[in-house]
Design an enzyme around this catalytic site. Structure first.
Site, PDB file in Angstrom:
ATOM      1  N   PRO A  84       2.994 -22.257  13.152  1.00 18.26           N
ATOM      2  CA  PRO A  84       4.238 -22.948  13.888  1.00 18.26           C
ATOM      3  C   PRO A  84       5.416 -21.328  13.954  1.00 18.26           C
ATOM      4  CG  PRO A  84       3.503 -23.363  11.600  1.00 18.26           C
ATOM      5  CD  PRO A  84       2.327 -22.503  12.969  1.00 18.26           C
ATOM      6  N   SER A  87       8.037 -20.882  10.301  1.00 14.22           N
ATOM      7  CA  SER A  87       8.458 -21.533   9.081  1.00 14.22           C
ATOM      8  C   SER A  87       7.463 -20.784   8.166  1.00 14.22           C
ATOM      9  CB  SER A  87       6.602 -22.007   9.437  1.00 14.22           C
ATOM     10  OG  SER A  87       7.265 -22.879  10.188  1.00 14.22           O
ATOM     11  N   GLY A  88       8.412 -18.828   8.260  1.00 15.01           N
ATOM     12  CA  GLY A  88       7.347 -18.182   7.269  1.00 15.01           C
ATOM     13  C   GLY A  88       6.281 -17.560   7.411  1.00 15.01           C
ATOM     14  N   LEU A  89       5.308 -17.753   8.505  1.00 12.84           N
ATOM     15  CA  LEU A  89       3.801 -17.218   9.122  1.00 12.84           C
ATOM     16  C   LEU A  89       4.198 -16.260   9.978  1.00 12.84           C
ATOM     17  CD1 LEU A  89       2.186 -21.193   8.829  1.00 12.84           C
ATOM     18  CD2 LEU A  89       2.511 -19.605   6.853  1.00 12.84           C
ATOM     19  N   GLY A  90       4.643 -15.301  10.088  1.00 14.66           N
ATOM     20  CA  GLY A  90       5.095 -14.161  10.677  1.00 14.66           C
ATOM     21  C   GLY A  90       4.690 -14.849  12.254  1.00 14.66           C
ATOM     22  N   SER A  91       5.310 -16.161  12.469  1.00 15.22           N
ATOM     23  CA  SER A  91       5.073 -16.179  14.298  1.00 15.22           C
ATOM     24  C   SER A  91       5.801 -14.749  14.781  1.00 15.22           C
ATOM     25  CB  SER A  91       5.889 -17.292  14.473  1.00 15.22           C
ATOM     26  OG  SER A  91       6.658 -17.867  15.014  1.00 15.22           O
ATOM     27  N   SER A  92       6.722 -14.212  14.518  1.00 12.18           N
ATOM     28  CA  SER A  92       7.897 -13.721  15.104  1.00 12.18           C
ATOM     29  C   SER A  92       7.402 -12.020  15.333  1.00 12.18           C
ATOM     30  CB  SER A  92       9.498 -13.076  14.228  1.00 12.18           C
ATOM     31  OG  SER A  92       8.945 -12.173  13.117  1.00 12.18           O
ATOM     32  N   ALA A  94       3.823 -11.376  15.273  1.00 13.49           N
ATOM     33  CA  ALA A  94       2.154 -11.799  16.447  1.00 13.49           C
ATOM     34  C   ALA A  94       2.728 -12.098  17.288  1.00 13.49           C
ATOM     35  CB  ALA A  94       2.097 -13.363  15.281  1.00 13.49           C
ATOM     36  N   ASP A 135       5.713  -8.036   8.169  1.00 13.76           N
ATOM     37  CA  ASP A 135       4.680  -8.713   8.774  1.00 13.76           C
ATOM     38  C   ASP A 135       4.231  -8.142  10.242  1.00 13.76           C
ATOM     39  OD1 ASP A 135       7.149 -10.997   8.971  1.00 13.76           O
ATOM     40  OD2 ASP A 135       5.564 -10.648   7.204  1.00 13.76           O
TER      41      ASP A 135
END
Ligand SMILES: Nc1ncnc2c1ncn2[C@@H]1O[C@H](COP(=O)(O)OP(=O)(O)OP(=O)(O)O)[C@@H](O)[C@H]1O
Ligand SMILES: C[C@@](O)(CCO)CC(=O)[O-]
Ligand SMILES: [Mg+2]
Length: 299
Positions: A84, A87-92, A94, A135
């Site tokens: 997502p 949402s704080g899960l490090g998508s940028s 990744a 991240d």
């Protein structure tokens, strides 16, 4: 021919916000991945769930920054992701690391993983104005990592359930929450500094508990860490509703992951389906996953 790499997202087991003040934190790569395919082309084309563009820094700031840093090269970049966004899960991180790795191999640039991680951090700093190396390091190397030492810890073998409040945790909100904690600390240093130190102590103790695979104790300390993040003012009613739903469903423990103010919480459990159902009943979007030792990987 083309080249495809994937990179994982991340959760914080312990230590967010305290790490800004030099305390240790423990982050963990999770097997929720962003995949990027790069192919030599006669123009620059980028396609993702956010749109199909050329070198458009408004829609694709991270991917365009990668192309600018490595080239610029005429490349077609195709992105698909399970993470997502915002949402704080490090998508940028990744998408940045997977894009760096795919272009690196597609064009034979010869950069090492360490160099890709360093470039990824520079890109996050450029796009966001400020960013810790966490991240991009975790997306590159995977595993469970103590930061800022970047020390690889043992793996987590239990279930991980993430609950997304679907209330955005944007970089602006992250920066605002960091500033909010800084103001509170300036106003009441004698109260806030011990809280930050205690979060650091939890992270230090967490390293040993990860090694021992003592998930019951890890969970108890996650619960304490959550309470301390609430004390720092970065919790929300939605996040706590999901945290308590997970705990009441038998999770070892549950806490905010990341900056707070929305975004996600995380729970460790031996019954992921039961905890995920409880999170969904409490209004969150649940993602069942595991820790992954694999960082950026060629597919
Ligand atoms: N699948 C994707 N395709 C294209 N761009 C993406 C993708 N995922 C993330 N991004 C880029 O990253 C931005 C989101 O990054 P942001 O740092 O706000 O959130 P996050 O990385 O998910 O959370 P955090 O940094 O708090 O862990 C998006 O606005 C977009 O620019
Ligand atoms: C709040 C914080 O500790 C984590 C944000 O995901 C900030 C940082 O470490 O960059
Ligand atoms: Mg990010």
């Amino acid at each position: 021919m083309s080249t495809t790499f994937s990179a994982p997202g991340k959760i914080y087991l312990f230590g967010e916000h305290a790490v800004v003040y030099g305390e240790p934190a423990i982050a963990c790569a999770v097997d929720i991945r962003t995949r990027v395919t790069a192919k030599k082309s006669d123009t620059i084309a980028i396609s993702s769930d956010l749109g199909t563009t050329g070198l458009d820094f408004d829609i694709h700031p991270y991917v365009c920054s990668v192309i600018e840093k490595l080239g610029p090269v005429n490349v077609s970049v195709d992105i698909s992701s399970e993470l997502p966004v915002g949402s704080g899960l490090g998508s940028s991180a990744a998408v940045t690391i997977a894009t760096l790795a795919a272009i690196n191999i597609e064009f034979g640039l010869g950069y090492s993983k360490e160099e890709l991680a360093g470039m990824g951090h520079e890109i996050e700093q450029k796009v966001q104005g400020a960013a810790s190396p966490t991240d991009t390091f975790v997306s590159t190397f995977g595993g469970v990592v103590e930061i800022p030492a970047r020390k690889r810890l043992d793996m987590l073998d239990c279930g991980i359930v993430i609950g997304n409040t679907n209330k955005g945790a944007t970089p602006k909100k992250t920066a605002k929450l960091i500033e909010q904690v800084a103001i509170l600390r300036q106003e009441h240093p004698e109260v806030i500094n011990p809280i930050i130190k205690t979060i650091g102590s939890i992270a230090k103790k967490g390293e040993l508990l990860v090694k021992k695979k003592d998930y019951a104790s890890l969970g108890k300390l996650m619960n304490v860490n959550h309470g301390l993040l609430d004390a720092l003012g970065v919790g929300t009613t939605e996040l706590s509703a999901l945290v308590y739903a997970a705990r009441n469903a038998g999770a070892f423990g549950a806490k905010i992951t990341g900056a707070g103010g929305g975004g996600c919480m995380v729970a460790l459990t031996e019954s992921p389906q039961k905890v995920a159902s409880a999170i969904e009943r409490a209004g969150g979007k649940a993602i069942m996953t595991r820790a992954t030792a694999g960082g950026v990987l060629e597919e």
